[in-house]
Design a protein around this motif. Sequence first.
Motif, short mmCIF file in Angstrom:
data_model
loop_
_atom_site.label_atom_id
_atom_site.label_comp_id
_atom_site.label_asym_id
_atom_site.label_seq_id
_atom_site.Cartn_x
_atom_site.Cartn_y
_atom_site.Cartn_z
N ASN A 50 67.17 11.17 -12.36
CA ASN A 50 67.90 10.80 -13.57
C ASN A 50 67.06 9.92 -14.48
O ASN A 50 67.44 8.79 -14.81
CB ASN A 50 69.21 10.07 -13.20
CG ASN A 50 70.11 10.93 -12.33
OD1 ASN A 50 70.26 12.14 -12.56
ND2 ASN A 50 70.69 10.31 -11.30
N ALA A 51 65.86 10.41 -14.85
CA ALA A 51 64.93 9.62 -15.64
C ALA A 51 65.61 9.07 -16.90
O ALA A 51 66.32 9.78 -17.61
CB ALA A 51 63.73 10.48 -16.02
N LEU A 52 65.37 7.80 -17.17
CA LEU A 52 66.00 7.12 -18.29
C LEU A 52 65.47 7.69 -19.61
O LEU A 52 64.26 7.76 -19.82
CB LEU A 52 65.70 5.63 -18.20
CG LEU A 52 66.34 4.71 -19.25
CD1 LEU A 52 67.85 4.65 -19.04
CD2 LEU A 52 65.74 3.32 -19.16
N PRO A 53 66.35 8.08 -20.54
CA PRO A 53 65.89 8.58 -21.85
C PRO A 53 65.12 7.52 -22.62
O PRO A 53 65.23 6.32 -22.36
CB PRO A 53 67.20 8.96 -22.56
CG PRO A 53 68.19 9.16 -21.46
CD PRO A 53 67.80 8.19 -20.38
N LEU A 54 64.37 7.97 -23.60
CA LEU A 54 63.48 7.08 -24.34
C LEU A 54 64.23 6.01 -25.12
O LEU A 54 63.83 4.84 -25.12
CB LEU A 54 62.60 7.89 -25.29
CG LEU A 54 61.61 7.08 -26.13
CD1 LEU A 54 60.66 6.30 -25.25
CD2 LEU A 54 60.85 8.00 -27.07
N SER A 55 65.30 6.36 -25.81
CA SER A 55 66.00 5.40 -26.68
C SER A 55 66.50 4.18 -25.92
O SER A 55 66.21 3.03 -26.31
CB SER A 55 67.14 6.08 -27.42
OG SER A 55 66.64 7.03 -28.32
N PRO A 56 67.26 4.35 -24.82
CA PRO A 56 67.67 3.15 -24.08
C PRO A 56 66.49 2.41 -23.45
O PRO A 56 66.54 1.19 -23.31
CB PRO A 56 68.62 3.69 -23.01
CG PRO A 56 68.37 5.15 -22.95
CD PRO A 56 67.90 5.56 -24.29
N ALA A 57 65.43 3.14 -23.10
CA ALA A 57 64.26 2.48 -22.54
C ALA A 57 63.62 1.56 -23.57
O ALA A 57 63.25 0.42 -23.27
CB ALA A 57 63.25 3.52 -22.05
N LEU A 58 63.49 2.04 -24.81
CA LEU A 58 62.94 1.20 -25.88
C LEU A 58 63.84 0.01 -26.17
O LEU A 58 63.36 -1.10 -26.46
CB LEU A 58 62.74 2.04 -27.14
CG LEU A 58 61.62 3.07 -27.08
CD1 LEU A 58 61.64 3.92 -28.34
CD2 LEU A 58 60.27 2.40 -26.92
N ALA A 59 65.16 0.23 -26.09
CA ALA A 59 66.10 -0.88 -26.31
C ALA A 59 65.92 -1.96 -25.25
O ALA A 59 65.97 -3.16 -25.55
CB ALA A 59 67.53 -0.36 -26.32
N MET A 60 65.69 -1.53 -24.00
CA MET A 60 65.47 -2.51 -22.93
C MET A 60 64.15 -3.23 -23.10
O MET A 60 64.05 -4.44 -22.85
CB MET A 60 65.55 -1.80 -21.58
CG MET A 60 66.93 -1.25 -21.26
SD MET A 60 67.00 -0.31 -19.72
CE MET A 60 66.87 -1.64 -18.52
N ALA A 61 63.12 -2.52 -23.55
CA ALA A 61 61.84 -3.17 -23.83
C ALA A 61 61.99 -4.18 -24.95
O ALA A 61 61.41 -5.28 -24.91
CB ALA A 61 60.79 -2.12 -24.19
N ALA A 62 62.78 -3.83 -25.96
CA ALA A 62 63.03 -4.76 -27.07
C ALA A 62 63.79 -5.99 -26.58
O ALA A 62 63.54 -7.12 -27.05
CB ALA A 62 63.82 -4.05 -28.17
N MET A 63 64.71 -5.78 -25.63
CA MET A 63 65.43 -6.92 -25.06
C MET A 63 64.47 -7.87 -24.36
O MET A 63 64.53 -9.10 -24.53
CB MET A 63 66.48 -6.42 -24.07
CG MET A 63 67.38 -7.51 -23.50
SD MET A 63 68.51 -6.86 -22.24
CE MET A 63 69.34 -5.56 -23.16
N SER A 64 63.54 -7.30 -23.59
CA SER A 64 62.52 -8.14 -22.95
C SER A 64 61.67 -8.85 -23.99
O SER A 64 61.31 -10.02 -23.83
CB SER A 64 61.63 -7.28 -22.05
OG SER A 64 62.26 -6.97 -20.83
N GLY A 65 61.36 -8.14 -25.09
CA GLY A 65 60.57 -8.75 -26.15
C GLY A 65 61.28 -9.93 -26.78
O GLY A 65 60.66 -10.96 -27.09
N CYS A 66 62.58 -9.80 -26.98
CA CYS A 66 63.36 -10.90 -27.57
C CYS A 66 63.37 -12.11 -26.63
O CYS A 66 63.25 -13.26 -27.08
CB CYS A 66 64.78 -10.44 -27.87
SG CYS A 66 64.90 -9.25 -29.22
N LEU A 67 63.53 -11.85 -25.34
CA LEU A 67 63.49 -12.94 -24.37
C LEU A 67 62.12 -13.60 -24.35
O LEU A 67 61.98 -14.82 -24.24
CB LEU A 67 63.84 -12.42 -22.97
CG LEU A 67 65.30 -12.00 -22.76
CD1 LEU A 67 65.45 -11.22 -21.45
CD2 LEU A 67 66.21 -13.22 -22.76
N LEU A 68 61.08 -12.77 -24.50
CA LEU A 68 59.73 -13.30 -24.53
C LEU A 68 59.50 -14.14 -25.78
O LEU A 68 58.85 -15.19 -25.74
CB LEU A 68 58.73 -12.14 -24.48
CG LEU A 68 57.30 -12.47 -24.08
CD1 LEU A 68 57.25 -13.05 -22.67
CD2 LEU A 68 56.43 -11.22 -24.16
#
Length: 493
Positions: free
Chosen positions: A19-37
Amino acid sequence: MSTLIPPADRIEAGAPTSNALPLSPALAMAAMSGCLLALSYGLHPLWPAAWLAPAPVLAAAIAGPRGRAWTLGAVMGLIGGTSTFGYYLFVMGWVPAVMITALHVLLWAGAVRFATSMTRRLPLAAAVFALPAFLAGIETLVLALSPHGSAGSLAYSQMEALAVIQVAALGGVPALVFVVLAPGAWLGLAVGRLMGAALPGRGLAVAAVLVGAVVAASLGFGVWRLGESETGPRVAVAMLASDRFARSPEDWSRVWAVYGPAAERAAPAGGILVLPEKIALLTTVEAQAAAAQIADLARRRSATVLVGLEVRDLGGVYRNQAVLAGPDGRIALYDKQHLVPGREARDLAGHADLLWRTPAGRVGVAICKDMHFPDLGRSYGGQGAAVMLVPAWDFVRDAWLSDRLTALRGVESGYAIVRATREGISSLSDSRGRILAEGMSSPGMTVVTGLAPTTPAPTLYGRVGDLFGWLCVAACVGMIALSPYAGRGKGEG
């Protein structure tokens, strides 16, 4: 080699995630990490953010198809660098600001790719430490190579978490970064498994125990160290600072007309008075006359007085210099060893520490950016300095971070720090990083007073330096060497 790694504790290099994660939610999660960073790297950071920052991006990377980890890490690094881009633009200009942001992108892209790759190749008990070890290793290389020392480190995100920063007394900045990132790395694996990544539950449980042990031991040490009372005598200290002059005036009489009366009132008998960096730009002859006035004040007040000047000799050579005068009228000079690239290009760097015996014990002298370098801090700690005296000149917007950055040197090497700064926060901190007194400068005269501990508190870090950080570098090399496919797994992210 692969027979050494239990199959139940790793993902086979060729095995796809379900069930590989689609690109859009993956980018959203990366952006979430970026905001925390971004919250972690800010000029007044939010310390819990760094603990959580790796989790969303790692979860997205291991739950998605191969080849995506680098992209997700780059998104995280790009967003994470936004919180300080304006600051670097103001201090250094466009080119350095863009370069620093690009390095953020490369750093986090590499870290996420490395951690994801190791998760797919090694037992989770080892792979969970891949990202913390990678970042701690990079911090170590930066300390060894960068003209900015430890400035910009993720470690300073924790300066309001006193129990956490005590681990710097064991392993410095690299150890602090390692401890902070480990829980988020494990959480990323756990969330990734919930999202469909084929991670073994047994391996995840073992990893949780190991990460928990590291964090518990670090916090336990921090609580114990904070609970230790700093016994011994204390010395009265005073710091003066004024933002009345936008630059360094070339008229000593004007400068001393502002600072002199306040210094007469504030200099504690038998104590220490510190004024900021570069309060005047003087010729060698003028500086000698100013030093005589400073020495006269020190003698009359029976105090140790430190004043920052910029001095130009007859050959046109400039020095960022501190004049130290003792209660007996003796004078010593210290030249700043670590100059700000670009902004202090005309100044000649010094190459010698200054350790001074006072009635209260040994004091060391450093100027502003010198305290961005843990090795200089260790040098003074190794010579038995009980108090560091630091004239400084900040940029207003970085007041809090510059002050706390300096305070971490005291935690690492075991001494109090008296820091007087223009356009920033003057403070007294102890060997645990506690701020005992502070005050923000203003166009008027800011006076900060306190009692500084005078008993040195030698640390393990002071003796072994960045050993832990270099072990992290070695560990990363070892992870690559011991992984079943030695970095050549087809389609690795």
